[in-house]
Motif scaffolding. Sequence first.
Motif, PDB file in Angstrom:
ATOM      1  N   UNK A 128      96.195  71.858  75.415  1.00 24.48           N
ATOM      2  CA  UNK A 128      96.838  71.182  74.286  1.00 24.48           C
ATOM      3  C   UNK A 128      96.178  71.552  72.959  1.00 24.48           C
ATOM      4  N   UNK A 129      94.888  71.833  73.004  1.00 25.26           N
ATOM      5  CA  UNK A 129      94.166  72.166  71.773  1.00 25.26           C
ATOM      6  C   UNK A 129      94.478  73.569  71.267  1.00 25.26           C
ATOM      7  N   UNK A 130      95.273  74.333  72.032  1.00 22.52           N
ATOM      8  CA  UNK A 130      95.721  75.627  71.507  1.00 22.52           C
ATOM      9  C   UNK A 130      96.802  75.444  70.448  1.00 22.52           C
ATOM     10  N   UNK A 131      97.348  74.239  70.351  1.00 21.07           N
ATOM     11  CA  UNK A 131      98.277  73.920  69.268  1.00 21.07           C
ATOM     12  C   UNK A 131      97.485  73.357  68.097  1.00 21.07           C
ATOM     13  N   UNK A 132      97.629  73.978  66.931  1.00 27.40           N
ATOM     14  CA  UNK A 132      96.931  73.479  65.744  1.00 27.40           C
ATOM     15  C   UNK A 132      97.635  72.280  65.130  1.00 27.40           C
ATOM     16  N   UNK A 133      98.796  71.916  65.689  1.00 28.17           N
ATOM     17  CA  UNK A 133      99.570  70.822  65.117  1.00 28.17           C
ATOM     18  C   UNK A 133      99.657  69.619  66.045  1.00 28.17           C
ATOM     19  N   UNK A 134      98.649  69.484  66.894  1.00 29.14           N
ATOM     20  CA  UNK A 134      98.437  68.263  67.666  1.00 29.14           C
ATOM     21  C   UNK A 134      97.108  67.689  67.201  1.00 29.14           C
TER      22      UNK A 134
END
Length: 338
Positions: free
Chosen positions: A241-247
């Motif tokens: 999930x932390x591969x998304x910069x928009x979470x």
Amino acid sequence: MKNIAVVGYGVIGKRVADAIKVQDDMKLVGVCDIISDWRIQNAVRKDYDIYATTTEAEKQMKASGISVMGNMQDLLDKVELVVDCTPKMIAAKNVETYKTHNIKFILHGGEKHETTGHSFSAENNYNTALNINATRVVSCNTTSILRTLTALKRADLLDYARGTLLRRATDPWESHLGGIMNTMVPEKEIPSHQGPDAQSVDPDLDVITSAVKVPQTLSHMHYWNVKLKKETSKEEVLNALKTSSRIKFIHYDQGLVSNNTIKEMFLDMGRPWGDMYEVALWEDMLKVVGDELFYAYVVDNQAIVIPETIDAIRALTGIEMDGNKSIAKTNKSLGINQ
């Protein structure tokens, strides 16, 4: 620098206009609407050039002391792309006008996928939008679904997903006009429209959603049950999930126990309107049981699509060919996850 117009200066339009203004590779040429009240008067205070959608609107604007630069046709003649932020169904009627002017256009999630033939989510399919003529930035809830599920899919963890959406009843500034009180209203159809909408961006997603309208106006809340491809750990899921910069990961045990406390945090952070561009996902609530994943998050329907719209402008106009670079640039300009 690409010249951009915003048609519709409402909840989304005013935010898109402000976001364009802080970019260094695009120029806001003007905003266009039919209103002459406090909403468009705030655009005047920001020194935005104002255009009127209709002749009657122009008369009313001038009667209210608003300096009008011209009509919508005049504005479209000056730009390479228009972002349509008008209410549902109106944007679809504007499409022929944009095509006649031979300019690129971006619609939003209230319109059907078929209206543009392409639906957009920056972390998912930026490359497919490069230099095309039109796209639709999907709705707030669909954007959140794609951000989270795409992150799991990238890590080869996602099998299928089932989600329940608690939807705000109306926009805060319109709560005096309607909405619901002392009740909850389930949507009749399962799946609700958000699951199929996410599949308009990624047809391979196995996702089903259901939705309930609840008597509050601050945000939406999602609960998800995801079947993983294998038994895994919470750490592995969080890393995905932390591969998304928009979470943005939040913590229940730090006092962020509700959507109003989350909103207060973003106000304290100095965000305009307290806007939350990210998906606010409870890290300490997330649970993995064997090959099942459970998590919950909050969606700001007024803000989450704003960075997506800026990235869509870059993709359609070809300002930036690399989606990751566009996302990083947008994030920095809007203070996302910093």
